[in-house]
Design a protein around this motif. Structure first.
Motif, mmCIF file in Angstrom:
data_model
loop_
_atom_site.group_PDB
_atom_site.id
_atom_site.type_symbol
_atom_site.label_atom_id
_atom_site.label_comp_id
_atom_site.label_asym_id
_atom_site.label_seq_id
_atom_site.Cartn_x
_atom_site.Cartn_y
_atom_site.Cartn_z
ATOM 1 N N ALA A 162 30.986 5.808 -8.636
ATOM 2 C CA ALA A 162 31.197 7.253 -8.746
ATOM 3 C C ALA A 162 31.179 7.917 -7.369
ATOM 4 C CB ALA A 162 30.134 7.863 -9.649
ATOM 5 N N LEU A 163 30.234 7.515 -6.517
ATOM 6 C CA LEU A 163 30.137 8.105 -5.181
ATOM 7 C C LEU A 163 31.346 7.733 -4.329
ATOM 8 C CD1 LEU A 163 26.340 7.548 -4.418
ATOM 9 C CD2 LEU A 163 27.468 9.695 -5.066
ATOM 10 N N THR A 164 31.849 6.528 -4.487
ATOM 11 C CA THR A 164 33.044 6.111 -3.748
ATOM 12 C C THR A 164 34.239 6.964 -4.147
ATOM 13 O OG1 THR A 164 32.243 3.844 -3.508
ATOM 14 C CG2 THR A 164 34.625 4.193 -3.302
ATOM 15 N N TRP A 165 34.382 7.226 -5.449
ATOM 16 C CA TRP A 165 35.472 8.095 -5.915
ATOM 17 C C TRP A 165 35.325 9.501 -5.335
ATOM 18 C CZ3 TRP A 165 36.324 12.582 -8.570
ATOM 19 C CH2 TRP A 165 37.636 12.801 -9.031
ATOM 20 N N LEU A 166 34.084 9.994 -5.289
ATOM 21 C CA LEU A 166 33.849 11.352 -4.795
ATOM 22 C C LEU A 166 34.145 11.482 -3.304
ATOM 23 C CD1 LEU A 166 30.592 12.315 -6.738
ATOM 24 C CD2 LEU A 166 32.872 13.322 -7.020
ATOM 25 N N LYS A 167 34.129 10.373 -2.558
ATOM 26 C CA LYS A 167 34.476 10.439 -1.138
ATOM 27 C C LYS A 167 35.915 10.908 -0.958
ATOM 28 C CE LYS A 167 31.253 7.026 0.736
ATOM 29 N NZ LYS A 167 31.088 5.700 1.402
ATOM 30 N N HIS A 168 36.778 10.560 -1.907
ATOM 31 C CA HIS A 168 38.171 11.000 -1.825
ATOM 32 C C HIS A 168 38.294 12.491 -2.114
ATOM 33 C CE1 HIS A 168 39.644 6.873 -1.540
ATOM 34 N NE2 HIS A 168 38.826 6.554 -2.525
ATOM 35 N N ALA B 105 18.404 7.818 -1.182
ATOM 36 C CA ALA B 105 19.054 7.300 0.022
ATOM 37 C C ALA B 105 20.564 7.419 -0.072
ATOM 38 C CB ALA B 105 18.646 5.842 0.241
ATOM 39 N N ARG B 106 21.110 7.152 -1.244
ATOM 40 C CA ARG B 106 22.555 7.285 -1.437
ATOM 41 C C ARG B 106 22.992 8.737 -1.315
ATOM 42 N NH1 ARG B 106 21.234 2.544 -3.793
ATOM 43 N NH2 ARG B 106 22.874 1.022 -4.346
ATOM 44 N N LEU B 107 22.218 9.646 -1.891
ATOM 45 C CA LEU B 107 22.571 11.068 -1.810
ATOM 46 C C LEU B 107 22.506 11.570 -0.378
ATOM 47 C CD1 LEU B 107 20.712 12.453 -4.968
ATOM 48 C CD2 LEU B 107 23.144 11.893 -4.738
ATOM 49 N N ASN B 108 21.544 11.071 0.388
ATOM 50 C CA ASN B 108 21.395 11.505 1.780
ATOM 51 C C ASN B 108 22.576 11.077 2.652
ATOM 52 O OD1 ASN B 108 18.941 12.731 1.275
ATOM 53 N ND2 ASN B 108 17.725 10.949 1.876
ATOM 54 N N GLN B 109 23.335 10.092 2.208
ATOM 55 C CA GLN B 109 24.494 9.614 2.969
ATOM 56 C C GLN B 109 25.748 10.451 2.734
ATOM 57 O OE1 GLN B 109 24.979 5.519 1.825
ATOM 58 N NE2 GLN B 109 23.023 4.874 2.720
ATOM 59 N N GLN B 110 25.694 11.335 1.739
ATOM 60 C CA GLN B 110 26.876 12.127 1.397
ATOM 61 C C GLN B 110 26.962 13.380 2.277
ATOM 62 O OE1 GLN B 110 28.675 10.240 -0.581
ATOM 63 N NE2 GLN B 110 26.824 8.951 -0.710
ATOM 64 N N LYS B 111 28.159 13.895 2.440
ATOM 65 C CA LYS B 111 28.375 15.078 3.270
ATOM 66 C C LYS B 111 28.103 16.369 2.512
ATOM 67 C CE LYS B 111 31.838 12.818 6.195
ATOM 68 N NZ LYS B 111 33.231 12.850 6.691
#
Length: 245
Positions: free
Chosen positions: A24-30, A56-62
């Motif tokens: 899901a996070l990979t898709w949201l990068k687009h 930790a995963r959430l902290n990596q998002q913009k």
């Protein structure tokens, strides 16, 4: 304004649900949404390390994130990972609500979880909700909960839907605030309905989906991929998209 919603990860040491969350996070990068809302059931079995891995995963998002607990979550562990200041002050002392004013829309998160129960309830939180809706003034609001507020038709899941809803329906109908929609989780299926005359949605789950079963002898198969929602708010209009990744 792009508001992403993810629900029901149910991460545990013995499953691969964090990998499904990664999808899901990979898709949201687009897409690069403006904000991500997580509507509960992040982990199972009081898995403290699981909350740390999600954080930790959430902290990596913009983009920033807003988090609600669900019936499988542990509020104490969530506080220990994200801190007390992550959530709005609650006079009751336990609930983890949130408020986020995002320009032309207000995002409200109402914690519907009940300690040691699978069902949810809004009892005790309606005065707080009324205050947040009215404080928005002319700014429209989008309300998030974990437990669904309209019957899905799936018998076992509707036994644990949100309770004390007649009072919330009356509050919404008489509120001076403008509530555009309600979006929840819990059912592990993407579903649309109505509540108090406004659109209501159930976000599909990151974890494996429940079947679309309505009490019949045969149970249809459920092979859905991880799911999420995108709420697109622009020009004072809201469109809600169900996405599979």
């Amino acid at each position: 304004m792009l508001i992403a919603q993810v629900s029901d990860i149910h991460a545990a040491p013995e499953n691969d649900h964090l990998l499904r969350f990664d999808q899901a996070l990979t898709w949201l990068k687009h897409l690069q949404p403006d904000i991500l809302v997580l509507t509960g059931d992040l982990t199972d079995g009081h898995w403290h390390e699981g909350y740390k891995k999600i954080a930790a995963r959430l902290n990596q998002q913009k983009y920033p994130s807003l988090i609600l607990p669900g019936n499988s979550d542990d509020r104490c562990l969530m506080r220990s990972v994200w801190g007390e200041n992550r959530w709005a002050h609650d006079p009751q002392g336990e609930a983890l609500h949130f408020i986020h004013d995002a320009g032309n829309i207000r995002l409200i998160g109402l914690d519907s979880s009940i300690e040691s129960e699978d069902y949810g309830s809004v009892a005790g939180h309606l005065e707080w909700l009324d205050k947040q809706l009215n404080a928005a003034g002319d700014t429209p609001s989008l309300l998030f909960l974990h437990h669904h507020v309209f019957a899905s038709g799936i018998p076992t899941l509707d036994e644990t839907m949100c309770r004390d809803l007649a009072e919330m329906e009356d509050l919404i109908k008489h509120s001076t605030g403008r509530l555009m929609a309600i979006s929840t989780g819990h059912v592990h299926r993407p579903i649309s309905g109505l509540f108090a005359g406004i659109p209501a949605y159930i976000c599909g789950s990151v974890c494996p989906a429940n079947p679309a079963w309505f009490g019949t002898v045969n149970v249809p198969p459920a092979n859905d991929p991880p799911a999420l929602m995108i709420h697109h708010f622009t020009s004072n209009s809201l469109a809600c998209h169900h996405i599979c990744v």
